[in-house]
Write a protein that holds these residues in place. Structure first.
Motif, PDB file in Angstrom:
ATOM      1  N   ASN A  14       0.851  -1.192   0.000  1.00  0.00           N
ATOM      2  CA  ASN A  14       0.000   0.000   0.000  1.00  0.00           C
ATOM      3  C   ASN A  14       0.880   1.233   0.000  1.00  0.00           C
ATOM      4  O   ASN A  14       2.066   1.170   0.328  1.00  0.00           O
ATOM      5  CB  ASN A  14      -0.968  -0.010   1.187  1.00  0.00           C
ATOM      6  CG  ASN A  14      -0.240   0.017   2.513  1.00  0.00           C
ATOM      7  OD1 ASN A  14       0.347   1.019   2.878  1.00  0.00           O
ATOM      8  ND2 ASN A  14      -0.254  -1.094   3.224  1.00  0.00           N
ATOM      9  N   ALA A  15       0.271   2.352  -0.364  1.00  0.00           N
ATOM     10  CA  ALA A  15       1.003   3.616  -0.416  1.00  0.00           C
ATOM     11  C   ALA A  15       0.025   4.760  -0.208  1.00  0.00           C
ATOM     12  O   ALA A  15      -1.171   4.643  -0.516  1.00  0.00           O
ATOM     13  CB  ALA A  15       1.708   3.775  -1.763  1.00  0.00           C
ATOM     14  N   HIS A  16       0.520   5.876   0.332  1.00  0.00           N
ATOM     15  CA  HIS A  16      -0.309   7.062   0.563  1.00  0.00           C
ATOM     16  C   HIS A  16       0.538   8.304   0.341  1.00  0.00           C
ATOM     17  O   HIS A  16       1.727   8.320   0.656  1.00  0.00           O
ATOM     18  CB  HIS A  16      -0.862   7.073   1.991  1.00  0.00           C
ATOM     19  CG  HIS A  16      -1.580   8.336   2.330  1.00  0.00           C
ATOM     20  ND1 HIS A  16      -2.861   8.593   1.895  1.00  0.00           N
ATOM     21  CD2 HIS A  16      -1.201   9.423   3.021  1.00  0.00           C
ATOM     22  CE1 HIS A  16      -3.231   9.785   2.328  1.00  0.00           C
ATOM     23  NE2 HIS A  16      -2.243  10.311   3.009  1.00  0.00           N
ATOM     24  N   ALA A  17      -0.101   9.341  -0.203  1.00  0.00           N
ATOM     25  CA  ALA A  17       0.577  10.628  -0.369  1.00  0.00           C
ATOM     26  C   ALA A  17      -0.434  11.748  -0.165  1.00  0.00           C
ATOM     27  O   ALA A  17      -1.625  11.582  -0.428  1.00  0.00           O
ATOM     28  CB  ALA A  17       1.190  10.748  -1.769  1.00  0.00           C
ATOM     29  N   ASN A  18       0.057  12.891   0.305  1.00  0.00           N
ATOM     30  CA  ASN A  18      -0.760  14.099   0.347  1.00  0.00           C
ATOM     31  C   ASN A  18       0.133  15.269   0.005  1.00  0.00           C
ATOM     32  O   ASN A  18       1.346  15.209   0.175  1.00  0.00           O
ATOM     33  CB  ASN A  18      -1.455  14.274   1.707  1.00  0.00           C
ATOM     34  CG  ASN A  18      -0.472  14.410   2.842  1.00  0.00           C
ATOM     35  OD1 ASN A  18       0.194  15.418   2.986  1.00  0.00           O
ATOM     36  ND2 ASN A  18      -0.362  13.377   3.658  1.00  0.00           N
ATOM     37  N   GLY A  19      -0.473  16.302  -0.517  1.00  0.00           N
ATOM     38  CA  GLY A  19       0.302  17.464  -0.914  1.00  0.00           C
ATOM     39  C   GLY A  19      -0.526  18.405  -1.765  1.00  0.00           C
ATOM     40  O   GLY A  19      -1.737  18.248  -1.900  1.00  0.00           O
ATOM     41  N   THR A  20       0.142  19.363  -2.342  1.00  0.00           N
ATOM     42  CA  THR A  20      -0.509  20.378  -3.150  1.00  0.00           C
ATOM     43  C   THR A  20      -1.213  19.760  -4.346  1.00  0.00           C
ATOM     44  O   THR A  20      -0.661  18.885  -5.017  1.00  0.00           O
ATOM     45  CB  THR A  20       0.524  21.405  -3.647  1.00  0.00           C
ATOM     46  OG1 THR A  20       1.212  21.937  -2.514  1.00  0.00           O
ATOM     47  CG2 THR A  20      -0.135  22.525  -4.418  1.00  0.00           C
ATOM     48  N   ALA A  21      -2.441  20.214  -4.598  1.00  0.00           N
ATOM     49  CA  ALA A  21      -3.204  19.739  -5.756  1.00  0.00           C
ATOM     50  C   ALA A  21      -2.558  20.227  -7.043  1.00  0.00           C
ATOM     51  O   ALA A  21      -1.909  21.277  -7.068  1.00  0.00           O
ATOM     52  CB  ALA A  21      -4.649  20.239  -5.674  1.00  0.00           C
ATOM     53  N   GLY A  22      -2.774  19.465  -8.105  1.00  0.00           N
ATOM     54  CA  GLY A  22      -2.317  19.880  -9.424  1.00  0.00           C
ATOM     55  C   GLY A  22      -3.233  20.951  -9.994  1.00  0.00           C
ATOM     56  O   GLY A  22      -4.264  21.296  -9.412  1.00  0.00           O
ATOM     57  N   VAL A  23      -2.869  21.468 -11.132  1.00  0.00           N
ATOM     58  CA  VAL A  23      -3.652  22.505 -11.805  1.00  0.00           C
ATOM     59  C   VAL A  23      -4.218  21.920 -13.090  1.00  0.00           C
ATOM     60  O   VAL A  23      -3.461  21.407 -13.918  1.00  0.00           O
ATOM     61  CB  VAL A  23      -2.771  23.733 -12.125  1.00  0.00           C
ATOM     62  CG1 VAL A  23      -3.557  24.787 -12.879  1.00  0.00           C
ATOM     63  CG2 VAL A  23      -2.171  24.302 -10.844  1.00  0.00           C
ATOM     64  N   THR A 123      -8.350  28.132 -10.630  1.00  0.00           N
ATOM     65  CA  THR A 123      -7.209  28.797  -9.994  1.00  0.00           C
ATOM     66  C   THR A 123      -7.211  28.726  -8.470  1.00  0.00           C
ATOM     67  O   THR A 123      -6.273  29.191  -7.842  1.00  0.00           O
ATOM     68  CB  THR A 123      -7.179  30.278 -10.401  1.00  0.00           C
ATOM     69  OG1 THR A 123      -8.419  30.883 -10.007  1.00  0.00           O
ATOM     70  CG2 THR A 123      -6.984  30.433 -11.907  1.00  0.00           C
ATOM     71  N   ASN A 124      -8.269  28.174  -7.861  1.00  0.00           N
ATOM     72  CA  ASN A 124      -8.389  28.161  -6.404  1.00  0.00           C
ATOM     73  C   ASN A 124      -8.189  26.717  -5.906  1.00  0.00           C
ATOM     74  O   ASN A 124      -9.086  26.117  -5.328  1.00  0.00           O
ATOM     75  CB  ASN A 124      -9.763  28.710  -6.002  1.00  0.00           C
ATOM     76  CG  ASN A 124      -9.891  28.941  -4.517  1.00  0.00           C
ATOM     77  OD1 ASN A 124      -8.949  28.780  -3.765  1.00  0.00           O
ATOM     78  ND2 ASN A 124     -11.089  29.318  -4.093  1.00  0.00           N
ATOM     79  N   ASN A 125      -7.000  26.179  -6.144  1.00  0.00           N
ATOM     80  CA  ASN A 125      -6.704  24.781  -5.837  1.00  0.00           C
ATOM     81  C   ASN A 125      -5.849  24.705  -4.580  1.00  0.00           C
ATOM     82  O   ASN A 125      -5.050  25.595  -4.312  1.00  0.00           O
ATOM     83  CB  ASN A 125      -5.988  24.144  -7.027  1.00  0.00           C
ATOM     84  CG  ASN A 125      -6.756  24.392  -8.311  1.00  0.00           C
ATOM     85  OD1 ASN A 125      -7.957  24.193  -8.366  1.00  0.00           O
ATOM     86  ND2 ASN A 125      -6.075  24.867  -9.340  1.00  0.00           N
ATOM     87  N   GLU A 126      -6.015  23.615  -3.814  1.00  0.00           N
ATOM     88  CA  GLU A 126      -5.341  23.562  -2.532  1.00  0.00           C
ATOM     89  C   GLU A 126      -4.640  22.235  -2.294  1.00  0.00           C
ATOM     90  O   GLU A 126      -3.581  22.009  -2.825  1.00  0.00           O
ATOM     91  CB  GLU A 126      -6.354  23.867  -1.425  1.00  0.00           C
ATOM     92  CG  GLU A 126      -5.771  24.631  -0.254  1.00  0.00           C
ATOM     93  CD  GLU A 126      -5.356  23.704   0.860  1.00  0.00           C
ATOM     94  OE1 GLU A 126      -4.483  24.091   1.632  1.00  0.00           O
ATOM     95  OE2 GLU A 126      -5.875  22.592   0.967  1.00  0.00           O
ATOM     96  N   TRP A 127      -5.202  21.285  -1.613  1.00  0.00           N
ATOM     97  CA  TRP A 127      -4.519  20.090  -1.136  1.00  0.00           C
ATOM     98  C   TRP A 127      -5.183  18.845  -1.692  1.00  0.00           C
ATOM     99  O   TRP A 127      -6.374  18.855  -1.997  1.00  0.00           O
ATOM    100  CB  TRP A 127      -4.585  20.071   0.395  1.00  0.00           C
ATOM    101  CG  TRP A 127      -3.452  19.385   1.091  1.00  0.00           C
ATOM    102  CD1 TRP A 127      -3.547  18.230   1.797  1.00  0.00           C
ATOM    103  CD2 TRP A 127      -2.100  19.791   1.194  1.00  0.00           C
ATOM    104  NE1 TRP A 127      -2.324  17.886   2.325  1.00  0.00           N
ATOM    105  CE2 TRP A 127      -1.407  18.843   1.973  1.00  0.00           C
ATOM    106  CE3 TRP A 127      -1.370  20.866   0.683  1.00  0.00           C
ATOM    107  CZ2 TRP A 127      -0.059  18.922   2.268  1.00  0.00           C
ATOM    108  CZ3 TRP A 127      -0.029  20.952   0.983  1.00  0.00           C
ATOM    109  CH2 TRP A 127       0.615  19.998   1.757  1.00  0.00           C
TER     110      TRP A 127
END
Length: 136
Positions: A14-23, A123-127
């Motif tokens: 298994n694997a997990h990631a979190n971070g800034t959303a793409g555009v 343009t209002n993208n976050e996590w």
């Protein structure tokens, strides 16, 4: 006849990631953090992925989302969701899940992907978040 040996458990990795959303762009691109899973042919990967995406002062439209994998080229899984929108100055969670059988052995990058013919207004993208499990 005699019973054979017990096989490996269902969940292999298994694997997990979190971070800034793409555009979003006009072409298919990953919109959530991705994870990589190394799989053998005919194993399955279960993916859950979402991102917070939205619009600034002008409403955003025409967002098409999929769960995707890449071994060099992004490939969508399933039919996806089409024509998603975000009102001006708002952000929402958009997410999907899928399970797919890998076509050949290799390392697969997986996550939420999409495109929009109205990409300049997203343009209002976050996590974002992505989890994946490799299954036998």
């Amino acid at each position: 006849g005699p019973q054979g040996p017990q096989g490996p458990s269902g969940v292999v990795a298994n694997a997990h990631a979190n971070g800034t959303a793409g555009v979003p762009t006009a072409v298919l691109t990953f919109l959530a953090p991705t994870v990589t899973i190394t799989a053998a042919a005919n194993q399955r990967i279960f993916v859950v992925s979402q991102s917070a995406l939205g619009a600034g002062p002008t409403a955003a439209t025409s967002l098409n989302l999929f769960i995707c994998y890449s071994t060099g080229t992004i490939t969508n899984v399933g039919g996806g969701t089409y024509g998603l929108t975000a009102p001006a100055n708002q952000r929402h969670h958009y997410g999907l899940n899928a399970i797919f059988t890998v076509p050949s052995s290799g390392t697969y990058t997986v996550g939420l992907c999409g495109s929009s013919a109205n990409a300049t207004n997203w343009t209002n993208n976050e996590w974002g978040y992505t989890s994946a499990m490799l299954l036998n």
